[in-house]
Design an enzyme around this catalytic site. Structure first.
Site, mmCIF file in Angstrom:
data_model
loop_
_atom_site.group_PDB
_atom_site.id
_atom_site.type_symbol
_atom_site.label_atom_id
_atom_site.label_comp_id
_atom_site.label_asym_id
_atom_site.label_seq_id
_atom_site.Cartn_x
_atom_site.Cartn_y
_atom_site.Cartn_z
ATOM 1 N N ALA A 1 10.460 -8.324 13.211
ATOM 2 C CA ALA A 1 9.415 -7.347 13.538
ATOM 3 C C ALA A 1 9.516 -6.919 15.009
ATOM 4 C CB ALA A 1 8.040 -7.939 13.246
ATOM 5 N N ASP B 1 10.038 2.009 11.508
ATOM 6 C CA ASP B 1 8.994 1.058 11.929
ATOM 7 C C ASP B 1 8.575 1.278 13.380
ATOM 8 O OD1 ASP B 1 8.703 -0.335 9.530
ATOM 9 O OD2 ASP B 1 10.395 -1.652 9.984
ATOM 10 N N GLY C 1 11.369 -12.180 16.260
ATOM 11 C CA GLY C 1 12.009 -12.084 14.949
ATOM 12 C C GLY C 1 12.283 -10.629 14.600
ATOM 13 N N ASN D 1 14.539 0.452 6.995
ATOM 14 C CA ASN D 1 13.350 0.412 6.133
ATOM 15 C C ASN D 1 13.216 1.659 5.265
ATOM 16 O OD1 ASN D 1 12.381 2.380 7.893
ATOM 17 N ND2 ASN D 1 10.298 1.568 7.853
ATOM 18 N N THR E 1 11.196 -3.219 2.343
ATOM 19 C CA THR E 1 10.367 -4.095 3.152
ATOM 20 C C THR E 1 10.889 -5.533 3.065
ATOM 21 O OG1 THR E 1 8.090 -4.684 3.689
ATOM 22 C CG2 THR E 1 8.572 -4.360 1.355
ATOM 23 N N VAL F 1 12.345 -19.673 23.218
ATOM 24 C CA VAL F 1 12.673 -18.630 24.205
ATOM 25 C C VAL F 1 14.110 -18.119 24.040
ATOM 26 C CG1 VAL F 1 13.421 -20.138 26.081
ATOM 27 C CG2 VAL F 1 12.311 -17.967 26.616
ATOM 28 N N LYS G 1 15.443 -5.843 4.855
ATOM 29 C CA LYS G 1 15.814 -4.780 5.799
ATOM 30 C C LYS G 1 17.248 -4.918 6.325
ATOM 31 C CE LYS G 1 11.066 -3.843 7.031
ATOM 32 N NZ LYS G 1 10.049 -3.663 8.069
ATOM 33 N N LYS H 1 0.831 -1.208 0.000
ATOM 34 C CA LYS H 1 0.000 0.000 0.000
ATOM 35 C C LYS H 1 0.866 1.260 0.000
ATOM 36 C CE LYS H 1 -3.807 -2.101 2.606
ATOM 37 N NZ LYS H 1 -4.635 -2.414 1.441
ATOM 38 N N SER H 2 2.183 1.091 0.049
ATOM 39 C CA SER H 2 3.059 2.268 0.173
ATOM 40 C C SER H 2 2.890 3.271 -0.974
ATOM 41 C CB SER H 2 4.516 1.828 0.302
ATOM 42 O OG SER H 2 4.698 1.151 1.519
HETATM 43 P P1 ATR Z 1 9.474 -11.226 11.113
HETATM 44 O O1 ATR Z 1 10.501 -10.485 10.321
HETATM 45 O O2 ATR Z 1 8.062 -11.086 10.567
HETATM 46 O O3 ATR Z 1 9.546 -10.963 12.567
HETATM 47 P P2 ATR Z 1 10.848 -13.705 11.521
HETATM 48 O O4 ATR Z 1 12.100 -12.964 11.802
HETATM 49 O O5 ATR Z 1 10.907 -14.938 10.667
HETATM 50 O O6 ATR Z 1 9.784 -12.779 10.822
HETATM 51 O O7 ATR Z 1 10.165 -14.076 12.933
HETATM 52 C C1 ATR Z 1 8.934 -14.723 12.993
HETATM 53 C C2 ATR Z 1 8.458 -14.709 14.440
HETATM 54 O O8 ATR Z 1 7.120 -15.202 14.496
HETATM 55 C C3 ATR Z 1 9.282 -15.576 15.355
HETATM 56 O O9 ATR Z 1 9.293 -14.989 16.640
HETATM 57 C C4 ATR Z 1 8.492 -16.897 15.368
HETATM 58 O O10 ATR Z 1 8.683 -17.679 16.516
HETATM 59 P P3 ATR Z 1 9.938 -18.739 16.601
HETATM 60 O O11 ATR Z 1 11.174 -17.899 16.750
HETATM 61 O O12 ATR Z 1 9.664 -19.528 17.851
HETATM 62 O O13 ATR Z 1 9.897 -19.518 15.352
HETATM 63 C C5 ATR Z 1 7.090 -16.335 15.370
HETATM 64 N N1 ATR Z 1 6.051 -17.269 14.897
HETATM 65 C C6 ATR Z 1 5.763 -17.571 13.619
HETATM 66 N N2 ATR Z 1 4.698 -18.404 13.560
HETATM 67 C C7 ATR Z 1 4.293 -18.602 14.840
HETATM 68 C C8 ATR Z 1 3.236 -19.366 15.453
HETATM 69 N N3 ATR Z 1 2.387 -20.076 14.723
HETATM 70 N N4 ATR Z 1 3.127 -19.322 16.799
HETATM 71 C C9 ATR Z 1 3.997 -18.611 17.537
HETATM 72 N N5 ATR Z 1 5.009 -17.874 17.023
HETATM 73 C C10 ATR Z 1 5.153 -17.866 15.690
#
Ligand code: ATR
Length: 272
Positions: free
Chosen positions: A131, A102, A129, A87, A62, A154, A66, A16-17
């Site tokens: 985000a 962000d 992750g 970003n 995006t 964790v 990044k 949408k940017s």
């Molecule tokens: P982003 O850039 O969108 O943050 P990412 O770096 O791949 O993408 O991180 C994805 C995050 O969503 C991670 O924290 C992941 O948890 P894990 O590190 O345990 O894998 C989390 N995640 C994705 N699907 C999930 C789900 N179904 N339930 C809980 N956490 C989820």
């Protein structure tokens, strides 16, 4: 001369940017163009350098580029440096400048559009992750009482906290979803990518109550996370406001003019 801007991503078709930035330009009488550009996964730098050659003044970056934008930058804003992600780029052949808007986008949406102050509040951040990494420090700068980060894995949450290199006594703790201590959370942010695939997080209903704001960083539809929050009496929102606010901050970095975000958020909500 029209100044050229773009967003680079993969995928990018549904971004949408372009619409957001052209609305900002109309509102503030800025003579710009703004395109969505698909970069092959291994060609971010080639694409950015081609845009410089074509005279582009700046790009938004995006998923999944990044980190590559961070590595391409010759100079970095303090926040971009701290979160190791960029970003927003100012494209100048001799000095590519990297910013990250962000986190500011999220904070502005929550504190201004949703009128929720974060000072002294308890925050639960779900996910560890990219985000989550992008918003942790900006959240911390709001001086909350506590931030709990919960992640399936964790160790990644612990690493996120360690990498943030906070100097103050740590009121940030890491847990798995099953171990989240029951607190009256004022704000629960879903920064996992679970909503993208429509997955439900395994979160206890007890975490939500009528004083909780549940914020899903994804936008465009009611997610299982938002549904769970509402079913337990909490307020819930998607991340559309964050999207527009991060764009406004990028627009300000490029054009030194602050657009109004509320009409653009309203327009996008009405059109979807
Ligand atoms: P982003 O850039 O969108 O943050 P990412 O770096 O791949 O993408 O991180 C994805 C995050 O969503 C991670 O924290 C992941 O948890 P894990 O590190 O345990 O894998 C989390 N995640 C994705 N699907 C999930 C789900 N179904 N339930 C809980 N956490 C989820």
């Amino acid at each position: 001369m029209t100044d050229k801007y773009a967003v680079i991503g993969n995928p990018i078709a549904h971004s949408k940017s372009p619409q957001i930035h052209m609305e900002f330009a109309k509102q503030t009488n800025q003579d710009i163009s703004y395109k969505a550009i698909l970069a092959p996964l291994n060609e971010f730098e080639v694409t950015a350098r081609r845009l410089i050659d074509e005279g582009y003044k700046g790009v938004n970056v995006t998923v999944p580029f990044k980190l590559q934008a961070f590595l391409l930058s010759n100079s970095l804003s303090p926040l971009a440096k701290a979160v190791c992600a960029v970003n927003t780029l100012i494209l100048d052949r001799n000095n590519i400048q990297g910013h990250n808007t962000d986190g500011i986008g999220l904070i502005n949406d929550i504190t201004q559009n949703l009128n929720t102050k974060l000072q002294g509040k308890r925050i639960l951040l779900l996910g560890a992750g990219g985000a989550a990494q992008g918003v942790l420090l900006p959240l911390w700068y709001q001086k909350p009482k506590q931030i709990i980060i919960a992640n399936r894995n964790v160790d990644k949450a612990v690493e996120l906290i360690n990498n943030a290199q906070l100097t103050e006594p740590l009121l940030i703790q890491a847990y798995t979803f099953d171990d989240i201590p029951y607190e009256e959370f004022d704000l629960i942010i879903n920064a996992t990518s679970a909503s993208l695939s429509g997955e439900q997080l395994s979160l206890s209903d007890i975490l939500f109550n009528e004083n909780t704001l549940a914020y899903d960083m994804m936008y465009g539809r009611e997610t299982p996370f938002m549904q769970q929050a509402r079913a337990n009496g909490a307020k819930a929102t998607d991340g559309l406001g964050m999207l527009v606010e991060q764009a406004a901050e990028a627009f300000y970095i490029w054009r030194n003019v602050r657009p109004q975000t509320a009409p653009v958020i309203a327009m996008l909500r009405n059109h979807n």
